[in-house]
Structures are given as C-alpha cells and as structure tokens.
Design an enzyme around this catalytic site. Structure first.
Site: not given
Ligand SMILES: Cc1ncc(C[n+]2csc(CCOP(=O)(O)OP(=O)(O)O)c2C)c(N)n1
Length: 593
Positions: A53, A115-116, A165, A488
C-alpha cells in the site's frame, strides 16, 4: 443535478467518475469486498493492483505530480490503511493532491478492537490536509466531492476518507455534482487573488533593487503550466537571475542563461552566494525550507524579502518577510506583470549589470564539476549520459528519484526544461518513493519515457513493484546507481563522524539483473564507462520494465555542500575543502540534522 438511490459502493464508483478519476492505485481486503465487487461490474475506472500500500500512495503521487490532477488510492482497513501513512506524510510535505479511500470495520464494531481495525482518522489527523470518517451513506457522495475539492484547492495535499463496511453495503441517495465537479466546501475557500497594494509594493522593491534574485519553488509547478509560463515571462522581462528549489525544478527552463541552478544544501555555488548577497529576494511559491535556508540567523542577511504563497501559514513561519502576498502563484504573477507593464517599470539596469558580473565570476568556479574517469563509472557521468541519450529518443521524458546521493546528483545534472517532469521526495525524503512513483507517472503517460533514478538502498524499499510494472506492462526504466552503500549516510559519516562507517555498507544485495529477470522484466548491467551508452540505449529500446544496475564509484561524494546549520557563504566545494571531523563539528552543537 440529479439524485439516485445506490449502494455506498456504487456511490463511490459514480462519485469518482464524476470527479474525472480515470485510475486508482490499491489493494483489496475483507471490508472492501463490496466495493471491489462494484468495481468489477463497471467500466471506465481503472484499478492498478499494487503489491504494497505504501507503493499505491507513491504511485498516486507520481500520477498527480506529472498530470496536475488528484491521485486516488484505495486500501483496506487496519494494516492496509496504516501502510499508507508514510506516503500520506510525503504528500503532505510536498503538497501533492491525493484522495486516499480506506475501508473500515463495520460501524457497530468500531472501538471494539475488531479484526483489522485501526483508528486511521486518528492516526492520520496530523498528516493529512483533512480526513473524514463516513457515518451515513447519504453523506458519502458529498464527502467524496468535498474530499477532491479540498485536495486540489489552495495548497494541495492528501485527504483521507474512511468508509465502514456497512456504509458500503447500505442504500443511500447520491446527488451528482452537476456541471461543476468542484463542489465547494462550506467554508474552505482559499484566497487566490493577491492583495494589489502588496503587489505594487513588491514592484517598487524590484524596481529599486541593486542585486535582485528570484527564488522559485514547487508552488509555481503546483499552480499549473500557466504559472510557469508567467514566471518565465517575468524572469525574462526583468533580466533578474533565477534560482529554483529542488521541488521547483522545471518551473523555469534549466538551460536558460538566467538560471543559476538549484539553491540549498547541494545547490550551485552561484545560486547560494546570490541568495546570501542579494538585496531583494523574490520568493515565489517556496517555503524557506531548512535545506534551502541553512542557518536561519545567517540567511540572506541584507535582503528585503517578498514572499508569494497560497498558504497563509507558510508566511513568516521560518523567515520573517517584508512583503507577504497570499494568493495563487498564477494569479499573483499575472497581476505583477500587468502592473509592471502599466507602470512602465524598469529594473536598475546599471546595478543589475554589475550584479550579473559578480554572478558570472562565481559561475567560473564551475561548482558541479567532478573528476572524470575512464575506469570507473562516476555517478554524475552516468546521469549525464542518461540525460543526453534520453533526449536523443525525442520522447517526452519524466524522471523520478529515490532519496540519497543519486537524488542530489540527479537534481544537479539532469536539466529540466518543462514543469511536471521531475518527481522527487523533497520534504520527507522518503527512500522507496521513486520506483512506485514512476509507476504512477507511466500509468498517466503510457507513451512517455519514464526514468526512475535509484540508489541500491532505496530501490530495495519498494522493489516488489517490479511485479506490478510487469502485470500492466508499464515500461519504466529504473537506473540503480549502485555504490553498495547507503551512500548519503556514508558521506556524512566520512565528513562529520570521523569516517566511522556505522551500518552504512550494504553487505548483501541481490543480483539486480537476475531479480528483474525473475519477474520477466529486462535486467541490464554496466560496470565500466565504456559499456554505459550501449546499456542505456538497450534499456530505452526495451518495451518491458527494465532494471539497470550501474556500478558506480562507491566513494564519490555530493558537492557542493552547505553543512546543515551553516550559512550560504560557508560552502564546501569539494574534497579538498572538506575535512573529516572526529567529533562531527556541528553535530556537537546539535544542529546537524
Ligand atoms: C525511509 C527512509 N529511511 C532512512 C532514510 C535516511 N537516509 C537518507 S539517504 C539514505 C541512504 C540512501 O542510500 P541509497 O538509496 O543507496 O542512495 P545513495 O545515497 O547511495 O545514492 C538514508 C538511509 C530515508 N531518507 N528514508
């Protein structure tokens, strides 16, 4: 206008059709069976069956942002509904118009821990623009029309309608909205026309400015194509430099000489220094987000600020401004241009010339340059090749991204000439957004080239949607810039945490080519710069969903960078400027987020 007796499920189908909905993204469950039955018996309303979802919401966001229409989501009660929460927050932060229909347990069981059962209106109250729990089938039609009106009016956003529902099964009266599908809300009537006195005040400031700058945001794109045309007209007419936010890219042609590039944390040197040094800042449809402003107390210290925004609560929220104009961007720009012409207003040409000279000096720094290599694929190079080869196809091209380094490089190196071609999660920064969002874009634009730029970390958050792409033959091209890191995070650990790479290396990852093939999709890989063009061309030639694994330089960092909490003139241009800090520098002062 006519009134008919129908079941709640039939009312929903009819109301959606009357609102011009052509497709919805969803996944059924127990309480929704009557509605899915009604869906089965009709034509004209498509349903895309997703695998999760969260992906349904992001797909609806992609659909909405690439069309300007409201996206529609349909999910069941309990876990179906709670799985939408991240997507709803994402849409709220990025002002994306959505209507999310959730099934609810029968009214008699609400509050029984049935439920749910999940209190989804309670859970989403703070993350939706508005939400409803429908208690009476006779109210259902009106509520649905209102939901679409609220989602699209003023500052757009997500609206949730929770439907028990028994309401789906009950017989009730449905009144068609008549000719005017935008049935109005009883009291929600956002101000679209800007105050004339404030507009004239803005003109005075612009006329007398020595170092003016346009700061355009996603509000221009949201306002519509006319707003983007008017914005471009005003920028060209005045000759004033223009920078855009991450969300605003495409509102002004990226190749135009007056465009300084994106501003903010990973914006260009010239855009950020212009933000810092300008004397009149004209903010059109942006919200002074912290990724743009950096340190609030050091933000553009010498400028008078004009702020055009449809959302009154955005005005003076982060930055106190001198001339607030509440209204729809298109309306305000139309008036601004009208009065500018009537007044025969002119910018201070001599001062503007001097300002441009200064900006062109900053431009010489060429802050997006990177070290080229013929051994390893630089992510920036991969994006440049994707951009140029996409152009060669002659197709209308739409880009989505996940979140991380690849997202920032995409913003820097893909050039957007038109609005609504760039879908990225700006406010919430949701990994898992880009791939399903591309699914929504491709659904809306079946003949377009739809490209998702992903990181190997983010892609794994919603990769199950390869199955949905296959099921509906949606030929999205997903390029994974694979650095085997949560890149990042790794970059910040390198720069601010003494190179302690805590939990940012991805030790095990699937073979993305085989993964695509397991679903019947196309899988491709490029490991060297020499292979890149051929692989991209093969991807563009495939009429199947295609996953392209591009092995990139694992330790490349995104520059320029304004560390969080720093000022716009404290830019780190490249590795030579950045010194790894054992203590994490500003981490200690608690401002690094
Ligand atoms: C749902 C979620 N969890 C954690 C983060 C924190 N976060 C920001 S950038 C990143 C790394 C992303 O890695 P990747 O998709 O491999 O991209 P890259 O930076 O290597 O290009 C994380 C963990 C986020 N933005 N969103």
């Amino acid at each position: 206008m006519s009134t008919k007796q129908m079941t709640g499920s039939e009312i929903i189908i009819q109301a959606l059709k009357d609102q011009g909905v052509d497709v919805m993204f969803g996944l059924p469950g127990g309480v929704l069976l009557p509605l899915y039955d009604a869906l089965f018996k009709q034509n004209g309303l498509r349903h895309i069956l997703v695998k999760h979802e969260q992906a349904a919401v992001h797909a609806a966001e992609g659909y909405a942002r690439s069309t300007g229409k409201v996206g529609t989501v349909l999910v069941t009660s309990g876990p179906g509904a709670t799985n939408t929460v991240t997507g709803l927050v994402d849409a709220m932060m990025d002002s994306v118009p959505l209507v999310c229909l959730t099934g609810q347990v029968p009214s008699s069981l609400i509050g029984n821990d049935a439920f749910q059962e999940a209190d989804i209106t309670g859970i989403t109250r703070g993350v939706t623009k508005h939400n409803y729990l429908v208690k009476d089938v006779n109210e259902l039609g009106r509520i649905l029309h209102e939901a679409y009106y609220v989602a699209r009016s003023g500052r757009p956003g997500p609206v949730l309608v929770d439907i028990p529902k028994d309401v789906l099964l009950a017989l009730g009266n449905y009144t068609t909205p008549g000719k005017n599908t935008a049935v109005e809300h009883r009291s929600y009537k956002p101000q679209v026309k800007g105050d004339t006195a404030a507009i004239k005040q803005a003109i005075d400031l612009i006329k007398n400015a020595k170092r003016p700058l346009f700061y355009g945001g996603g509000g221009i794109v949201n306002s519509g194509d006319a707003a983007c045309t008017l914005f471009s007209q005003l920028v060209k007419m005045t000759g004033i430099p223009c920078s855009l936010t991450l969300m605003g890219l495409g509102a002004f042609p990226g190749s135009d000489d007056q465009f300084l590039g994106m501003m903010g944390m990973h914006g260009t040197y010239e855009a950020n220094l212009a933000m810092h040094d300008c004397d009149v800042m004209i903010n059109i449809g942006a919200r002074f987000d912290d990724r743009v402003t950096g340190a609030l107390d050091k933000f553009s210290p010498g400028s008078k600020k004009i702020h055009v925004d449809i959302d009154p609560s955005s005005i003076n929220k982060n930055i106190i401004v001198d001339v607030p104009i509440i209204g729809d961007v298109a309306h305000v720009l139309e008036e601004l241009i009208k009065y500018w012409k009537a007044d025969q207003a002119q910018v201070n040409a001599k001062a503007l010339d001097k300002w441009w000279k200064q900006i062109n000096e900053w431009r010489k720094v060429d802050s997006l340059k990177y070290t080229k290599s013929n051994k390893v694929i630089k992510p920036q190079y991969a994006l440049e090749r994707i951009r140029d080869l996409a152009k060669d196809t002659g197709k209308d091209t739409y880009y989505t991204t996940e979140v991380g380094q690849h997202q920032m490089w995409a913003a820097q190196h893909l050039c957007f000439e038109k609005p609504k071609r760039w879908m990225t999660s700006g406010g919430l920064g949701t990994m898992g957004y880009g791939f399903p969002s591309a699914m929504g874009v491709q659904t809306a634009h079946p003949d377009a080239l739809v490209i998702a730029i992903a990181g190997d970390g983010s892609f794994q958050m919603n990769l199950q949607e390869i199955a949905t792409l296959m099921a509906y033959r949606l030929p999205v091209k997903c390029f994974i810039l694979n650095n085997k890191f949560l890149g990042m995070v790794r970059q910040w650990q390198e720069m601010f945490h003494g190179e302690r790479y805590s939990e940012s290396h991805i030790d095990v990852q699937p073979d993305f080519v085989k993964l695509a093939e397991a679903y019947g999709a196309t899988g491709l890989r490029a490991t060297t710069p020499g292979e890149l063009d051929d692989v991209i061309k093969q991807a563009f030639a495939s009429d199947l969903p295609t996953i392209i694994d591009i092995l990139v330089d694992a330790e490349e960092n995104v520059f320029p960078m304004i560390p969080s909490g720093a000022a716009h003139n404290e830019i780190i241009l490249g590795p030579e400027d950045s010194q790894s800090s054992e203590n994490g520098g500003s981490v200690e002062s608690g401002v690094l987020v």
